[in-house]
Design a protein around this motif. Structure first.
Motif, PDB file in Angstrom:
ATOM      1  N   SER A 144      -4.917  -2.496   2.355  1.00 31.18           N
ATOM      2  CA  SER A 144      -5.355  -3.106   3.623  1.00 31.18           C
ATOM      3  C   SER A 144      -5.832  -2.050   4.613  1.00 31.18           C
ATOM      4  O   SER A 144      -5.618  -2.151   5.814  1.00 31.18           O
ATOM      5  CB  SER A 144      -4.236  -3.944   4.241  1.00 31.18           C
ATOM      6  OG  SER A 144      -3.937  -5.038   3.427  1.00 31.18           O
ATOM      7  N   ILE A 161       3.649  -8.196   4.949  1.00 34.72           N
ATOM      8  CA  ILE A 161       2.715  -8.315   3.821  1.00 34.72           C
ATOM      9  C   ILE A 161       1.987  -9.652   3.848  1.00 34.72           C
ATOM     10  O   ILE A 161       0.810  -9.738   3.509  1.00 34.72           O
ATOM     11  CB  ILE A 161       3.476  -8.146   2.476  1.00 34.72           C
ATOM     12  CG1 ILE A 161       3.876  -6.687   2.277  1.00 34.72           C
ATOM     13  CG2 ILE A 161       2.668  -8.653   1.283  1.00 34.72           C
ATOM     14  CD1 ILE A 161       2.732  -5.735   2.017  1.00 34.72           C
ATOM     15  N   PHE A 183      -2.436  -7.187   6.986  1.00 31.42           N
ATOM     16  CA  PHE A 183      -2.460  -7.073   5.532  1.00 31.42           C
ATOM     17  C   PHE A 183      -3.317  -8.165   4.921  1.00 31.42           C
ATOM     18  O   PHE A 183      -3.305  -9.310   5.367  1.00 31.42           O
ATOM     19  CB  PHE A 183      -1.039  -7.105   4.952  1.00 31.42           C
ATOM     20  CG  PHE A 183      -0.315  -5.811   5.152  1.00 31.42           C
ATOM     21  CD1 PHE A 183      -0.461  -4.769   4.246  1.00 31.42           C
ATOM     22  CD2 PHE A 183       0.476  -5.611   6.259  1.00 31.42           C
ATOM     23  CE1 PHE A 183       0.178  -3.560   4.447  1.00 31.42           C
ATOM     24  CE2 PHE A 183       1.123  -4.412   6.472  1.00 31.42           C
ATOM     25  CZ  PHE A 183       0.975  -3.387   5.560  1.00 31.42           C
ATOM     26  N   ARG A 184      -4.071  -7.764   3.913  1.00 33.47           N
ATOM     27  CA  ARG A 184      -4.972  -8.669   3.212  1.00 33.47           C
ATOM     28  C   ARG A 184      -5.053  -8.188   1.766  1.00 33.47           C
ATOM     29  O   ARG A 184      -4.738  -7.034   1.473  1.00 33.47           O
ATOM     30  CB  ARG A 184      -6.341  -8.674   3.868  1.00 33.47           C
ATOM     31  CG  ARG A 184      -7.035  -7.328   3.802  1.00 33.47           C
ATOM     32  CD  ARG A 184      -8.311  -7.272   4.644  1.00 33.47           C
ATOM     33  NE  ARG A 184      -8.994  -6.006   4.503  1.00 33.47           N
ATOM     34  CZ  ARG A 184      -8.592  -4.834   5.017  1.00 33.47           C
ATOM     35  NH1 ARG A 184      -7.499  -4.763   5.711  1.00 33.47           N
ATOM     36  NH2 ARG A 184      -9.300  -3.742   4.827  1.00 33.47           N
ATOM     37  N   CYS A 227       1.619  -5.526  -2.999  1.00 38.03           N
ATOM     38  CA  CYS A 227       0.804  -4.889  -1.947  1.00 38.03           C
ATOM     39  C   CYS A 227      -0.674  -5.167  -2.168  1.00 38.03           C
ATOM     40  O   CYS A 227      -1.393  -5.524  -1.225  1.00 38.03           O
ATOM     41  CB  CYS A 227       1.056  -3.385  -1.924  1.00 38.03           C
ATOM     42  SG  CYS A 227       2.646  -2.910  -1.232  1.00 38.03           S
ATOM     43  N   ALA A 237      -1.336  -8.730  -1.381  1.00 44.62           N
ATOM     44  CA  ALA A 237      -0.823  -9.144  -0.072  1.00 44.62           C
ATOM     45  C   ALA A 237       0.010 -10.417  -0.203  1.00 44.62           C
ATOM     46  O   ALA A 237      -0.148 -11.373   0.551  1.00 44.62           O
ATOM     47  CB  ALA A 237      -1.960  -9.315   0.938  1.00 44.62           C
TER      48      ALA A 237
END
Length: 128
Positions: A98, A63, A68-69, A24, A27
């Protein structure tokens, strides 16, 4: 009769959960994929109150794509781990992944000596 202790199992489970946390933060689904069974599922309730989710591949696709980053500032805590034999449940609370905050609930099974996540349900918290 002595009560069972699960210290080694707890440590193995937290290693699996940390793969999810690291994936997470970076990402990158490739980091978290080993934590999940190929048959794993993911579900939540959307803003309309409807059930949403399906195969875990949906998480991996999300993801790896916007919004998401990488979020090196994200903070996560393994809040709870409950183990009985080859079954376990766990909760992770995460902030600023994110720009989102989540409470994730996982079910894990020890299959062929290895802990694997077989399901995830989650709640997305309203941004302040």
């Amino acid at each position: 009769m002595s009560k069972p202790t699960y210290v080694k199992e707890y440590q193995a489970i937290t290693r699996v959960l940390n793969n999810y946390i690291d994936g997470c933060k970076q990402a990158r689904s490739s980091i978290m994929k080993p934590a999940f069974s190929e048959q794993a599922t993911m579900f939540s309730v959307d803003a309309k109150g409807e059930l949403t989710g399906g195969p875990i591949q949906e998480l991996f696709d999300a993801i790896d794509n916007p919004p998401f980053r990488p979020s090196p500032e994200a903070q996560s805590a393994i809040v709870q781990v409950d183990i009985v034999g080859t079954a376990a449940s766990a909760r992770i609370d995460s902030n600023d992944v994110s720009g989102f905050s989540f409470s994730d609930f996982f079910h894990l099974l020890k299959v062929e000596g290895k802990w694997t996540i077989v399901s995830k349900i989650y709640h997305t918290h309203v941004a302040p």
